[in-house]
Design a protein around this motif. Structure first.
Motif: not given
Length: 334
Positions: A284-301
């Motif tokens: 769950m921690a790994a999934a949450a970290e990946k979700k946060a990273a993906d969200k940050a990438k989408r925001k940056q893009r």
């Protein structure tokens, strides 16, 4: 799985628990011994502060005793937590709770003052039955369905203990998706709020892997199939859950499986272990970290890609014009 998880009346009950907690000396949380992690309300851990907490692993007679011991060791490693097992078939053993409460409130035990204890637990965990055993009379309404207790009540027990009973409450958001299925499989949520087929397949998959011998004995099967669908089909034929044309009634056999799991007819079964939950927390921690990273990438893009070269040039020109205009206005004021 679609599930009506946190009705409005539970929000109100949780708020009342928070307001009353300052009046109590010790907290009691009743857990289902088959699912100690999934039946443990994280909101209670947040609000109890430094108060001692007795975690009661109820329905011990339905759980795998070896795994229950593992859970007791795990829970008691937490600060201020001590545990005890109880079951409705041995009410005398539940009486030890009264002595434990006074033992963990030494200031009150040495005086004539009452020990104020608050008892909490998710719906259908057996809290009301336990209260009636402790009180030696019918105080709390019981029923084999969730959410029987509707409001708080104050109960004077023997041995100088005052018990604050609270309605069964869940919590706003379930982080672990497996917990939803375990709670449903154990009977912690109403039948109308769950999909039998979905939960039945989950339970069948787990039991095939962890308790195949119990399934073989209960459903009179020579071998346990590899998949949950094959097992449910074989069990349905054994129990006569067949529709017209010889088709298997999967809904019916899922109802049977869950009913016998909840009643203990399958045997003593635990639906989660400390090691299993520890691994799920890592995932769950790994999934949450990946979700946060993906969200940050989408925001940056989005931030970088929202302007075409042409739009970027126009924006730069507008900025230059505003700066030039600002300078002219400053000179005119002089």
């Amino acid at each position: 799985m679609a599930l009506q998880w946190f009705p409005g009346h539970m929000h109100k009950a949780l708020k009342e628990i928070k307001e009353s907690l300052s009046q109590v000396d010790i907290l009691i949380e009743v857990l289902d011994a088959r699912i100690p992690y999934s039946s443990e309300n994280p909101e209670i851990a947040k609000i109890r502060g430094d108060k001692p907490c007795l975690k009661i692993l109820n329905k011990y007679d339905l759980a795998d005793p070896e795994i229950t011991q593992q859970w007791q060791h795990e829970l008691e490693s937490q600060r201020g937590v001590f545990t005890v097992t109880t079951s409705s078939d041995k009410p005398v053993e539940s009486k030890q709770i009264l002595a434990l409460l006074r033992e963990h409130c030494p200031e009150k035990a040495a005086s004539v003052k009452s020990v104020n204890a608050m008892i909490t637990g998710i719906p259908n965990v057996g809290k009301s039955t336990l209260i009636n055993i402790l009180a030696d009379r019918i105080i709390a309404k019981t029923g084999n369905e969730p959410a029987v207790t509707k409001s708080q009540q104050r109960i004077n027990l023997s041995n100088g203990i005052v018990l604050y009973d609270t309605p069964g409450v869940l919590w706003p958001k379930l982080e672990n998706p497996n917990s939803i299925y375990r709670l449903a499989a154990s009977g912690a949520v109403k039948n109308t709020a769950m999909e039998f087929d979905d939960v039945g397949f989950f339970a069948a998959d787990y039991l095939i892997k962890e308790y195949p011998e119990l399934l073989k004995a209960r459903f009179k099967l020579d071998e346990i199939p590899d998949t949950e669908l094959e097992f449910l089909e074989a069990a349905a034929r054994q129990r006569g859950a067949i529709m017209r044309g010889g088709r298997v009634n999967l809904h019916k056999i899922c109802e049977v499986l869950l009913s016998e799991l909840q009643s203990g007819k399958l045997g003593r079964i635990s639906l989660e272990t400390p090691d299993m939950v520890a691994q799920e927390k890592v995932e769950m921690a790994a999934a949450a970290e990946k979700k946060a990273a993906d969200k940050a990438k989408r925001k940056q893009r989005f931030k970088e890609g929202s302007l075409t070269p042409e739009k970027r040039d126009r924006k730069e020109k507008r900025t230059e014009k505003r700066e030039a205009q600002s300078k002219r206005m400053k000179k005119s004021r002089r």
